[in-house]
Design an enzyme around this catalytic site. Sequence first.
Site, PDB file in Angstrom:
ATOM      1  N   ASP A  72       0.827  -1.209   0.000  1.00 26.38           N
ATOM      2  CA  ASP A  72       0.000   0.000   0.000  1.00 26.38           C
ATOM      3  C   ASP A  72       0.858   1.255   0.000  1.00 26.38           C
ATOM      4  O   ASP A  72       0.482   2.271  -0.582  1.00 26.38           O
ATOM      5  CB  ASP A  72      -0.920   0.003   1.225  1.00 26.38           C
ATOM      6  CG  ASP A  72      -2.066  -0.987   1.071  1.00 26.38           C
ATOM      7  OD1 ASP A  72      -2.174  -1.615   0.001  1.00 26.38           O
ATOM      8  OD2 ASP A  72      -2.849  -1.147   2.029  1.00 26.38           O
ATOM      9  N   TYR A 190      -2.851   4.084   9.836  1.00 31.64           N
ATOM     10  CA  TYR A 190      -2.359   4.693  11.068  1.00 31.64           C
ATOM     11  C   TYR A 190      -3.499   4.950  12.054  1.00 31.64           C
ATOM     12  O   TYR A 190      -3.395   4.682  13.252  1.00 31.64           O
ATOM     13  CB  TYR A 190      -1.656   6.000  10.703  1.00 31.64           C
ATOM     14  CG  TYR A 190      -0.827   6.651  11.788  1.00 31.64           C
ATOM     15  CD1 TYR A 190      -0.547   6.009  12.978  1.00 31.64           C
ATOM     16  CD2 TYR A 190      -0.299   7.928  11.588  1.00 31.64           C
ATOM     17  CE1 TYR A 190       0.229   6.622  13.963  1.00 31.64           C
ATOM     18  CE2 TYR A 190       0.467   8.552  12.551  1.00 31.64           C
ATOM     19  CZ  TYR A 190       0.728   7.896  13.741  1.00 31.64           C
ATOM     20  OH  TYR A 190       1.479   8.510  14.704  1.00 31.64           O
ATOM     21  N   SER A 191      -4.612   5.436  11.545  1.00 35.19           N
ATOM     22  CA  SER A 191      -5.758   5.730  12.405  1.00 35.19           C
ATOM     23  C   SER A 191      -6.239   4.479  13.134  1.00 35.19           C
ATOM     24  O   SER A 191      -6.543   4.515  14.335  1.00 35.19           O
ATOM     25  CB  SER A 191      -6.898   6.330  11.572  1.00 35.19           C
ATOM     26  OG  SER A 191      -8.058   6.521  12.352  1.00 35.19           O
TER      27      SER A 191
END
Length: 292
Positions: A72, A190-191
């Site tokens: 990704d 990341y969230s």
Amino acid sequence: MKVAVYGQNYLKESTQKAFEILLKILLENKADIFVETDFLKQQNGTIQSNSAIRTFENLDKSYGLLISIGGDGTILRAITYVRDLDIPIVGINTGRLGFLATVQTDAIEIAIPEILKGDYKISERSLLSVSTSPINSDIEHTNFALNEVALSRKNTTSMITVETHLNDEYLTSYWADGLILSTPTGSTGYSLSCGGPVIAPDANNFALTPIAPHNLSARPLIIPDSTVVTLRVDGREDQFLMSLDSRIATLPNTTTVTIKKADFVIKMVERLDETFLDTLRKKLLWGEDRRN
């Protein structure tokens, strides 16, 4: 079809294998092949000297497809070439999880001919557009993010304060290591690792997720993607970090950061039998519960 191929800037054995299989399929299907200049330099002499392969340093609207080989993160770098050119992106996964790069190496020989024939569907992914006051030259030309924009501390173990306004209305000041504004695409990145929710790609929302907040009541917040978010940072150091996906800039605390939905989308190619829910089950192992 004019096809661009982009790969990661260091070559792994799995990436090399995937590229060689892809190249064979593209040649068999008589595609016009253009490989990103630095990626081609990493290939062996036989591939580099193949007259059927040309190179690109920038893209234009004449390209019908961009194929990214890696994970990704490779796709996040590839979108800086695609920008608002409306070129569909195919992700071949030689990385780890791969929420965006969903074509596995063992499926290239089936998936790529299907895609070249037009047998695929498009998932439109919204982006974040960033501006700063005063203007920062490091982000002026690539001021967008597919996954997230994150503000975080720099050169200190102390917290920072992120004063947050939504559509000019004060929300709160987060005492934390930082703050993430995530798109639905970035909600699995990341969230998610900071406790944020998973958001379906076609939802018209963004997520605000604090990083290690010291406000005990601070929780991730879902907001409409029409919201304009304004952020100001304060802390013991005079600077903070702002990341746009994999690109990082250092900004002084006097900077005001304004983030809103970008005026273009990224088109991700999906196979006809592929769904977001199926990807979730596979990548997050939601189907591995013995009771299922």
